[in-house]
Design an enzyme around this catalytic site. Structure first.
Site, short mmCIF file in Angstrom:
data_model
loop_
_atom_site.label_atom_id
_atom_site.label_comp_id
_atom_site.label_asym_id
_atom_site.label_seq_id
_atom_site.Cartn_x
_atom_site.Cartn_y
_atom_site.Cartn_z
N ARG A 3 -8.47 5.28 0.42
CA ARG A 3 -9.14 4.32 1.29
C ARG A 3 -9.00 2.91 0.70
O ARG A 3 -9.51 2.63 -0.38
CB ARG A 3 -10.61 4.68 1.44
CG ARG A 3 -11.49 3.63 2.07
CD ARG A 3 -11.23 3.44 3.53
NE ARG A 3 -12.27 2.60 4.14
CZ ARG A 3 -12.16 2.03 5.31
NH1 ARG A 3 -11.08 2.20 6.04
NH2 ARG A 3 -13.14 1.28 5.80
N CYS A 4 -8.28 2.05 1.41
CA CYS A 4 -8.10 0.67 0.98
C CYS A 4 -8.83 -0.25 1.96
O CYS A 4 -8.86 0.01 3.16
CB CYS A 4 -6.62 0.30 0.92
SG CYS A 4 -5.68 1.23 -0.30
N HIS A 37 -17.21 12.33 4.73
CA HIS A 37 -15.96 12.03 4.03
C HIS A 37 -15.10 13.27 3.83
O HIS A 37 -14.00 13.19 3.28
CB HIS A 37 -16.24 11.36 2.68
CG HIS A 37 -16.71 9.94 2.82
ND1 HIS A 37 -18.02 9.63 3.08
CD2 HIS A 37 -16.04 8.77 2.78
CE1 HIS A 37 -18.13 8.31 3.18
NE2 HIS A 37 -16.95 7.78 2.99
N GLU A 80 -18.17 1.31 18.07
CA GLU A 80 -17.50 0.31 17.22
C GLU A 80 -15.97 0.36 17.30
O GLU A 80 -15.28 0.08 16.33
CB GLU A 80 -17.97 0.44 15.77
CG GLU A 80 -19.48 0.32 15.61
CD GLU A 80 -19.95 0.44 14.17
OE1 GLU A 80 -19.12 0.29 13.27
OE2 GLU A 80 -21.16 0.67 13.97
N ARG A 125 0.83 -1.21 0.00
CA ARG A 125 0.00 0.00 0.00
C ARG A 125 0.87 1.26 0.00
O ARG A 125 0.51 2.29 0.59
CB ARG A 125 -0.95 0.01 1.19
CG ARG A 125 -2.06 -1.01 1.12
CD ARG A 125 -2.93 -0.96 2.34
NE ARG A 125 -2.19 -1.38 3.54
CZ ARG A 125 -2.52 -1.07 4.78
NH1 ARG A 125 -3.57 -0.31 5.01
NH2 ARG A 125 -1.80 -1.49 5.80
N ASP A 182 -27.03 -2.66 8.82
CA ASP A 182 -26.64 -1.78 7.72
C ASP A 182 -26.57 -2.53 6.39
O ASP A 182 -26.00 -3.62 6.31
CB ASP A 182 -25.27 -1.16 7.99
CG ASP A 182 -25.33 -0.10 9.07
OD1 ASP A 182 -26.44 0.37 9.38
OD2 ASP A 182 -24.27 0.27 9.60
N HIS A 213 -29.12 1.26 7.08
CA HIS A 213 -28.41 2.42 6.53
C HIS A 213 -27.88 2.09 5.14
O HIS A 213 -27.40 0.98 4.89
CB HIS A 213 -27.24 2.81 7.43
CG HIS A 213 -26.31 3.81 6.82
ND1 HIS A 213 -26.71 5.11 6.53
CD2 HIS A 213 -25.03 3.72 6.40
CE1 HIS A 213 -25.70 5.76 5.98
NE2 HIS A 213 -24.67 4.94 5.88
N TRP A 246 -19.24 -6.96 -0.08
CA TRP A 246 -17.96 -6.39 0.31
C TRP A 246 -16.95 -7.46 0.70
O TRP A 246 -15.93 -7.16 1.33
CB TRP A 246 -18.15 -5.37 1.44
CG TRP A 246 -18.75 -4.09 0.94
CD1 TRP A 246 -19.09 -3.78 -0.34
CD2 TRP A 246 -19.08 -2.93 1.72
NE1 TRP A 246 -19.63 -2.53 -0.42
CE2 TRP A 246 -19.64 -1.98 0.84
CE3 TRP A 246 -18.98 -2.63 3.07
CZ2 TRP A 246 -20.07 -0.73 1.28
CZ3 TRP A 246 -19.42 -1.39 3.50
CH2 TRP A 246 -19.96 -0.44 2.62
N TRP A 305 1.38 3.30 -2.34
CA TRP A 305 0.65 4.37 -3.02
C TRP A 305 -0.19 5.15 -2.01
O TRP A 305 -0.14 6.38 -1.95
CB TRP A 305 -0.22 3.74 -4.10
CG TRP A 305 -1.10 4.65 -4.89
CD1 TRP A 305 -0.78 5.34 -6.02
CD2 TRP A 305 -2.49 4.92 -4.65
NE1 TRP A 305 -1.87 6.04 -6.49
CE2 TRP A 305 -2.93 5.80 -5.67
CE3 TRP A 305 -3.40 4.51 -3.68
CZ2 TRP A 305 -4.24 6.26 -5.73
CZ3 TRP A 305 -4.71 4.98 -3.74
CH2 TRP A 305 -5.12 5.85 -4.76
#
Length: 762
Positions: free
Chosen positions: A519-520, A698, A488, A16, A603, A645, A565, A18
């Site tokens: 965001r990975c 965000h 959480e 990661r 969610d 959500h 996901w 990058w």
């Protein structure tokens, strides 16, 4: 001679690097010159890897500093006026401002890239005429040739796809905008041709969606103009994610090659080729290796497919390639040292997919006997996983078979539940809440790392999590929120956390993929039958509820989102995987309710992204997606309030399905799309509880009370005030402490203003 290619390569790097470079630049730890230098080295390493593996046509300009659609907008000077762009090459301050927002300007909208979990920045077309600010594909081509001797294949987002994915213009202006953009595309292509470029890949994934006669005419206009302007340049018109619509029209376009997806679009594309053939003057890019999945291909099944294609298209006009860009898969399995050998041997990430492509190309060129050992090894790995105990849990399969024929319903209709819940909870007008997560500080991440390494005991870690819950229960009460969450803090990721506690999941050490910007995410791997093995969230939620008299929501991730996901197995239908997950989550919902938790949020932000691209398949998907949600939530009492959500998707075409989920309250993002979703409710009456997010989480900016008040008032023009909730767009895990508290205080203040204005009228 048959050749090999890929459509794009992961940007992030095996470590990661990058992501780390970009975030160091954002934080001021890296200057612009150092950023350019580091990203160039990453880019060249990726190209070098593809060259060493033996790929014939290597893509260039697939690399990005954030997002390839944002790159295209910047290349054509399509910059919203609020960013005060003054022309010329787009500075990084403006480029990243569009992506992330600035102190004075809201970020551009972000949404899903077709039916994937990658997000792109939505271009905003306005009154300013576009202009070519830089020929980015040419720069990328020169760099690859100069440093590595690679005759690269520049990749460009096609004009029709770019327009269809943009906003800020009336659809009646499509052709006018096309007229503005085409000369710029022509200039890019002419400069590439003058440089000696042989092949250009023009991505038009929009072609796999429903096309009108006007769209077909636009495609003819676009590619006829290109053919006239650059007659000696080979254009590969590339599609992916599904089979093409209007096949005969597409293959008649004046291009030298057409790339088709023979994984996710296998049935439709193969049927079209068999029925209508393929033009004798074109190259076929055969996307036979899955660019989105992580599983090793059964090469013995791929070779007959390629042989079948070779009966229609001669091998000298065939390119063996990935079905789409490898952007959607991790970089390499090489560092996965903790997976079982059966599972690891069945995986293929980007580097391994390069090997598969080269192997198939070699087999097509020289015969399968030349690669028999590799074929046998690949087949053995695939079969070993299929026969494993984890993929054959009879008790789960029998339970899901029973669920499949049931109609899951709550015990009472919503109107009766609403009355019972109001009597129990006594919530004020416009209840305020958050979506679930609160900022995960460096201290939180360090504590989790110490626990995972075994340097902290379970007791130490649990005590730390309780301390964080205590802090944020106090914050929420002081801010004045009505319905609280535990924050959480024990969760690295909203999907990974649940996968770690359910059977049938595995977790990679370095299986990162880009979700949006830097965001990975590291998606779990659903490789076996999913089974509930014990409580997932009860302990933390029950503890949080013991610290306050206000209701605390239990927080779960829904079955469709966990599936969409994750990297999922391919040997059974996705519908069955969804029901397995729903059955497991139902047991957790029941455990929370038994523990005294009366509000439970399940969610489902990823329902929309799983929607098939073909209209004729969408109703079927939505039916079983809704059913899976209801399977997970239908057994609770009428006074137990079920929330859900959804975020960062276009929901206007599935409002009926959202309502059919029968959640008591749904929260949906609206602020990043500048409230555009509200239009959906002007034409559709929504009868359940709903919260339209009033600020964008965000972006680091703190929205004003007035800004959020405007969002609230706009929503109340079309929604029932008695059923309206107020909340942020999404979870707050990635935000800082001070900005989070300031934003939530403003949200509560805006809510108070709305209550004063509307209480008398309700």
């Amino acid at each position: 001679m048959v050749k090999s290619s890929v459509l794009g390569y992961p940007r992030i790097g095996a470590d990661r690097e990058w992501k780390k470079a970009i975030e160091a630049f954002w934080s001021g730890k890296l200057d612009e010159e150092a950023l350019h230098s580091q990203l160039q080295q990453i880019r060249l390493n990726h190209l070098r890897k593809q060259k060493e593996k033996g790929i014939d046509l290597i893509p260039v300009n697939d690399f990005s500093y954030y997002d390839h659609i944002l790159d295209t907008a910047a290349m054509f000077g399509i910059i919203p006026q609020r960013f005060a762009y003054e022309g010329g090459a787009v500075p990084l301050s403006v480029y990243y401002g569009m992506a992330r927002g600035t102190k004075d300007a809201a970020a551009s909208e972000m949404t899903k890239w077709f039916n994937t979990n990658y997000h792109y920045i939505v271009p905003e077309l306005g009154g300013t005429a576009p202009v070519l600010t830089e020929n980015k594909p040419l720069t990328a081509y020169r760099e690859a040739k100069q440093h590595l001797g690679i005759e690269g294949k520049p990749v460009i987002v096609g004009p029709l796809t770019f327009l269809k994915l943009s906003k800020g213009y009336d659809k009646s202006e499509t052709d006018a905008w096309l007229d503005r953009l085409l000369p710029l595309y022509v200039q890019v292509l002419q400069e590439l041709a003058a440089e000696g470029v042989q092949w250009v890949q023009i991505d038009e994934p929009i072609i796999v969606t429903k096309l009108s006669d006007d769209d077909i005419q636009r495609l003819n206009t676009i590619y006829s103009k290109f053919a006239s302007a650059v007659p000696n340049l080979n254009i590969m018109l590339q599609t992916y994610f599904e089979s093409v619509e209007r096949y005969s029209d597409i293959v008649s376009l004046p291009v030298q090659g057409i790339g088709l997806d023979f994984v996710h679009g296998l049935s439709g594309n193969l049927k079209s080729l068999q029925a209508q053939g393929f033009p004798a003057d074109k190259i076929l890019g055969a996307g036979v290796i899955d660019g989105r999945g992580i599983w090793k291909a059964s090469l013995r099944e791929k070779l007959p497919l390629l042989d079948e294609l070779a009966e229609i298209v001669s091998t000298d006009r065939l390119i063996v390639q990935s079905s789409c860009s490898l952007l959607h898969v991790p970089v390499t399995t090489e560092r996965e040292t903790k997976l079982s050998s059966v599972l690891k041997n069945a995986l293929a990430f980007a580097e391994e997919k390069l090997d598969e492509i080269v192997l198939l190309t070699k087999a097509m060129a020289s015969g399968s006997a030349e690669v028999e050992t590799e074929l046998e090894r690949s087949e053995h790995a695939v079969q070993a996983l299929r026969q494993s105990e984890e993929r054959n849990r009879r008790e789960v399969q029998e339970a899901v078979a029973s669920i499949s024929v049931q109609q899951p319903n709550r015990s009472r209709p919503f109107a009766e539940r609403y009355a019972a819940q109001q009597a129990k909870w006594q919530l004020p007008l416009f209840p305020t809440t958050t979506i679930g997560s609160f900022p995960q500080s460096a201290e939180v991440r360090k504590a989790r790392q110490l626990w995972r390494k075994g340097e902290w005991s379970n007791e130490q870690y649990s005590e730390f999590i309780h301390e964080q819950i205590d802090i944020w229960i106090r914050h929420q009460e002081e801010i004045g929120l009505d319905v609280l969450v535990h924050g959480e803090f024990e969760r690295t990721d909203m999907v990974e956390f649940f996968g770690e506690k359910l059977a049938g999941f595995a977790f990679t050490q370095n299986g990162w993929v880009q979700s949006y910007g830097s965001r990975c995410v590291k998606p779990p791997v659903i490789f076996g039958d999913v089974a509930f093995t014990g409580d997932l969230t009860v302990e933390e939620t029950k503890y949080a509820q013991s610290k306050t008299n206000r209701p605390v929501k239990g927080m779960l991730t829904g079955p469709i989102t966990i599936m969409n996901w994750s990297f999922v197995r391919e040997d059974i239908p996705r519908e069955q995987i969804a029901y397995q997950l729903a059955y497991a989550l139902r047991q957790e919902v029941e455990a929370l309710e038994k523990a005294g938790i009366g509000m439970i949020q399940v969610d489902e932000p990823a329902v929309r992204e799983g929607l098939p691209l073909k209209e004729e398949e969408q109703d079927g998907y939505l039916a079983w997606a809704v059913k899976a949600f209801r399977v997970a939530t239908c057994t609770v009492q009428e006074t137990t309030q079920i929330h859900t959500h959804m975020c960062y998707c276009e929901f206007h075409d599935m409002i009926d399905s959202i309502e059919a989920m029968d959640a008591d309250v749904i929260s949906i993002e609206t602020s990043r799309s500048h409230g555009e979703l509200i239009h959906s409710f002007e034409a559709n009456t929504y009868r359940l509880g709903i919260g339209l997010g009033v600020y964008d989480i965000h972006s680091p900016r703190v929205p004003s009370v007035e800004e959020m008040t405007g969002m609230i008032e706009r929503a109340l023009r079309v929604l029932d005030p008695k059923l309206f909730w107020i909340n942020p767009d999404c979870g707050l895990k990635t935000r800082g402490l001070e900005e989070t508290i300031a934003s939530l205080r403003n949200m509560v203040e805006a809510t108070k203003n709305a209550r004063e204005k509307h209480t008398a009228a309700v």
